[in-house]
Design a protein around this motif. Structure first.
Motif, PDB file in Angstrom:
ATOM      1  N   ALA A 151       0.755  -1.658  -0.270  1.00  0.00           N
ATOM      2  CA  ALA A 151      -0.394  -0.038   0.551  1.00  0.00           C
ATOM      3  C   ALA A 151       0.995   1.430   0.015  1.00  0.00           C
ATOM      4  CB  ALA A 151      -0.676   0.151   1.374  1.00  0.00           C
ATOM      5  N   ILE A 152       2.082   1.129   0.443  1.00  0.00           N
ATOM      6  CA  ILE A 152       2.606   2.159   1.180  1.00  0.00           C
ATOM      7  C   ILE A 152       3.445   2.643  -0.246  1.00  0.00           C
ATOM      8  CG2 ILE A 152       4.903   3.489   1.960  1.00  0.00           C
ATOM      9  CD1 ILE A 152       3.881   2.532   4.075  1.00  0.00           C
ATOM     10  N   ARG A 153       3.694   1.423  -1.304  1.00  0.00           N
ATOM     11  CA  ARG A 153       4.228   1.314  -2.547  1.00  0.00           C
ATOM     12  C   ARG A 153       3.702   2.262  -3.700  1.00  0.00           C
ATOM     13  NH1 ARG A 153       6.572  -2.853  -2.302  1.00  0.00           N
ATOM     14  NH2 ARG A 153       5.434  -3.925  -3.003  1.00  0.00           N
ATOM     15  N   ARG A 154       2.395   1.738  -3.610  1.00  0.00           N
ATOM     16  CA  ARG A 154       1.599   2.605  -4.343  1.00  0.00           C
ATOM     17  C   ARG A 154       1.079   3.676  -4.329  1.00  0.00           C
ATOM     18  NH1 ARG A 154      -1.914  -1.915  -3.463  1.00  0.00           N
ATOM     19  NH2 ARG A 154      -3.028  -0.537  -1.659  1.00  0.00           N
TER      20      ARG A 154
ATOM     21  N   LEU B  50       3.688   9.797  -9.996  1.00  0.00           N
ATOM     22  CA  LEU B  50       2.603  10.052 -10.849  1.00  0.00           C
ATOM     23  C   LEU B  50       1.795  11.163 -11.455  1.00  0.00           C
ATOM     24  CD1 LEU B  50       2.405   6.173 -12.422  1.00  0.00           C
ATOM     25  CD2 LEU B  50       3.379   7.657 -13.565  1.00  0.00           C
ATOM     26  N   LEU B  51       1.845  11.749 -10.660  1.00  0.00           N
ATOM     27  CA  LEU B  51       0.325  13.070 -10.094  1.00  0.00           C
ATOM     28  C   LEU B  51       1.371  13.689 -10.082  1.00  0.00           C
ATOM     29  CD1 LEU B  51      -2.468  11.816  -7.470  1.00  0.00           C
ATOM     30  CD2 LEU B  51      -2.557  12.273  -9.999  1.00  0.00           C
ATOM     31  N   MET B  52       2.072  14.110  -9.776  1.00  0.00           N
ATOM     32  CA  MET B  52       3.147  14.909  -9.509  1.00  0.00           C
ATOM     33  C   MET B  52       3.894  14.969 -11.525  1.00  0.00           C
ATOM     34  SD  MET B  52       5.235  15.035  -5.706  1.00  0.00           S
ATOM     35  CE  MET B  52       6.567  16.417  -6.027  1.00  0.00           C
ATOM     36  N   LEU B  53       4.665  14.085 -11.348  1.00  0.00           N
ATOM     37  CA  LEU B  53       5.104  14.194 -13.019  1.00  0.00           C
ATOM     38  C   LEU B  53       3.872  14.269 -14.291  1.00  0.00           C
ATOM     39  CD1 LEU B  53       7.565  12.950 -14.193  1.00  0.00           C
ATOM     40  CD2 LEU B  53       6.543  10.609 -15.284  1.00  0.00           C
ATOM     41  N   VAL B  54       2.653  13.608 -13.891  1.00  0.00           N
ATOM     42  CA  VAL B  54       1.631  14.205 -15.221  1.00  0.00           C
ATOM     43  C   VAL B  54       1.794  15.668 -14.916  1.00  0.00           C
ATOM     44  CG1 VAL B  54      -0.698  14.289 -15.500  1.00  0.00           C
ATOM     45  CG2 VAL B  54       0.558  12.302 -15.229  1.00  0.00           C
TER      46      VAL B  54
ATOM     47  N   GLY C 223      -3.796   8.974   2.783  1.00  0.00           N
ATOM     48  CA  GLY C 223      -3.732   9.817   4.958  1.00  0.00           C
ATOM     49  C   GLY C 223      -5.382   8.812   5.513  1.00  0.00           C
ATOM     50  N   ILE C 224      -6.441   8.742   5.239  1.00  0.00           N
ATOM     51  CA  ILE C 224      -8.067   8.276   5.517  1.00  0.00           C
ATOM     52  C   ILE C 224      -7.394   7.332   5.536  1.00  0.00           C
ATOM     53  CG2 ILE C 224     -10.137   8.387   5.731  1.00  0.00           C
ATOM     54  CD1 ILE C 224     -10.047  11.689   4.522  1.00  0.00           C
ATOM     55  N   ARG C 225      -7.185   6.625   4.204  1.00  0.00           N
ATOM     56  CA  ARG C 225      -7.056   5.105   4.385  1.00  0.00           C
ATOM     57  C   ARG C 225      -6.392   4.060   5.295  1.00  0.00           C
ATOM     58  NH1 ARG C 225      -6.703   3.460  -2.322  1.00  0.00           N
ATOM     59  NH2 ARG C 225      -6.866   1.093  -0.557  1.00  0.00           N
ATOM     60  N   LEU C 226      -5.039   4.886   5.071  1.00  0.00           N
ATOM     61  CA  LEU C 226      -3.998   4.063   6.646  1.00  0.00           C
ATOM     62  C   LEU C 226      -4.435   4.222   7.572  1.00  0.00           C
ATOM     63  CD1 LEU C 226      -0.913   5.994   4.346  1.00  0.00           C
ATOM     64  CD2 LEU C 226      -1.728   3.366   3.992  1.00  0.00           C
ATOM     65  N   ARG C 227      -4.869   5.423   7.653  1.00  0.00           N
ATOM     66  CA  ARG C 227      -6.278   5.858   9.291  1.00  0.00           C
ATOM     67  C   ARG C 227      -6.823   4.513   8.942  1.00  0.00           C
ATOM     68  NH1 ARG C 227      -5.041   9.751  12.822  1.00  0.00           N
ATOM     69  NH2 ARG C 227      -6.514   9.808  14.599  1.00  0.00           N
ATOM     70  N   LYS C 228      -7.299   4.102   8.747  1.00  0.00           N
ATOM     71  CA  LYS C 228      -8.326   3.566   8.806  1.00  0.00           C
ATOM     72  C   LYS C 228      -7.838   1.470   8.776  1.00  0.00           C
ATOM     73  CE  LYS C 228     -12.168   5.152   6.437  1.00  0.00           C
ATOM     74  NZ  LYS C 228     -13.673   5.203   5.354  1.00  0.00           N
ATOM     75  N   HIS C 229      -7.252   1.479   8.238  1.00  0.00           N
ATOM     76  CA  HIS C 229      -6.295   0.441   7.765  1.00  0.00           C
ATOM     77  C   HIS C 229      -5.856   0.027   9.012  1.00  0.00           C
ATOM     78  CE1 HIS C 229      -4.005  -2.599   6.258  1.00  0.00           C
ATOM     79  NE2 HIS C 229      -2.794  -2.691   6.525  1.00  0.00           N
TER      80      HIS C 229
END
Length: 306
Positions: free
Chosen positions: A15-18, A25-29, A293-299
C-alpha cells in the motif's frame, strides 16, 4: 492494560509503495501539464510581440490635469478609450524639443484620420513663467490640431512626479550652473510613451528615447569611419549591439508605429498569469494525500482494533 494496544501498527509495504508511485505519477503528469501550458503561453506571447504587442510598463491610476494651449483645463482621464502618445517638452528651450516634436508631427500626420488617436505634450517648466500662451505658440508652429494634439501646462513638481512615477521616465535629471542657464534646469529625454485604451503604458522602459537612439547611432557611425568592418561580426554580443545602434533611430521608429498599430486592434486585455492548471494539479495531489491518509488511518485502526 492490554499490551497489544501499545504495539506499532502493521504496515502494508504494498500500500505504501502504491501510494508513493501514484503520488509520483501525479506530480510528473502535473508538472508536464504546467510546462506544456507555460511553453504554449510563451509561444503565443512571442508571436504577439512580433506582431506589435508590447509589455505593460505601468497602468495610469491617477488623473493628470493641466491647462491646454487654448486656455482650457483638461485631464488625461478624458482620453480613456483612445490610444495616445505623450512626450515632455521644455517651452523656454526649443532646442530641447526638436526631436520629440518632429516625431509627434509625423505621428499626427500618419494617424490624422483616426478619431481614437491622440497626442499630448506636457510642459516641464514653471507655468507661471511659461504658461499656456507659450504652448499655444508652439502648437501653432507645429500645426497641432486641438482635437488631436494637446499641449499641457501644470505645476512643475506635479509634472515631474507624473513623468517619473507614472510614465516611468526615471532619467529626468536636474542641471545646475551654466548648463542650467543654457539648456534649462531639467534635462528631459526626447522620449515618447504609448498609452493604450485602458490607460496602460506600453513598451520597454528604455524604448523610444530618441535622444539616446541618435546619440548611440552617431557614435557607432563615427567609429565605422575608421573601423568599417565592425558590423560584419553579427555573432558576438558587441557585434549585435553595434548593428542595433547603427540604425537605432529607424528601428525604434518602426517599432513605435508597430506597437501603436497593434494596440488599435488589441481586444484582449492584460490579465494576471493563468494559475488554473497549477492550482488544479496542486489540489489533486493534496486531495490524494488526504484520501490516502484517511485510508491508512482506517487500515491502522482495523489492524489494531482501534
Amino acid at each position: 492494560m492490554n499490551p497489544t494496544v501499545l504495539e506499532p501498527a502493521e504496515r502494508d509495504p504494498k500500500a505504501i509503495r502504491r501510494t508513493v508511485i501514484v503520488l509520483f505519477l501525479l506530480m510528473l503528469v502535473g508538472g508536464a501539464v504546467i510546462w506544456w501550458k507555460y511553453t504554449q503561453q510563451q509561444a503565443k506571447d512571442k508571436q504577439e510581440e512580433i506582431a506589435g504587442r508590447s509589455p505593460r510598463i505601468s497602468r495610469l491610476t491617477k488623473n493628470f490635469a493641466g491647462v491646454c494651449q487654448d486656455g482650457e483645463f483638461r485631464g488625461l482621464d478624458d482620453l480613456e478609450g483612445k490610444v495616445w502618445v505623450v512626450a515632455p517638452i521644455v517651452p523656454n528651450h526649443p532646442e530641447e524639443n526638436k526631436i520629440q516634436l518632429q516625431k509627434m508631427q509625423d505621428l499626427a500626420e500618419h494617424y490624422k484620420e483616426r478619431d481614437d488617436f491622440h497626442l499630448v505634450c506636457i510642459s516641464v517648466a514653471n507655468p507661471h513663467e511659461h504658461g499656456y500662451e507659450e504652448l499655444a505658440k508652439i502648437a501653432d508652429e507645429v500645426g497641432a490640431d486641438m482635437s488631436q494634439w494637446w499641449f499641457m501646462a501644470a505645476e512643475e513638481k506635479s509634472v515631474i512626479g507624473f513623468l517619473k512615477d507614472h510614465l516611468k521616465m526615471a532619467h529626468i535629471k536636474e542641471r545646475k550652473g551654466a548648463d542650467a542657464e543654457k539648456f534649462g534646469v531639467h534635462d528631459i529625454p526626447a522620449q515618447l510613451r504609448i498609452v493604450d485604451q485602458s490607460r496602460r503604458v506600453r513598451g520597454e522602459f528604455e524604448q523610444f528615447d530618441f535622444d539616446f537612439a541618435l546619440a548611440r547611432q552617431n557614435e557607432v557611425r563615427e567609429r565605422l569611419k575608421t573601423q568599417p568592418t565592425l558590423l560584419d561580426d553579427k555573432q558576438s554580443r558587441e557585434g549585435q549591439l553595434l548593428n542595433l545602434y547603427h540604425d537605432m533611430e529607424e528601428i525604434w521608429t518602426k517599432r513605435m508605429y508597430k506597437v501603436i498599430d497593434y494596440t488599435f486592434t488589441e481586444t484582449e486585455t492584460d490579465q494576471d498569469p493563468n494559475y488554473g492548471s497549477a492550482i488544479v494539479v496542486a489540489l489533486t495531489i493534496l486531495a490524494f494525500i488526504i484520501i490516502m491518509g484517511i485510508r491508512l488511518r482506517k487500515h491502522r485502526n482495523a489492524t489494531t482494533g482501534g
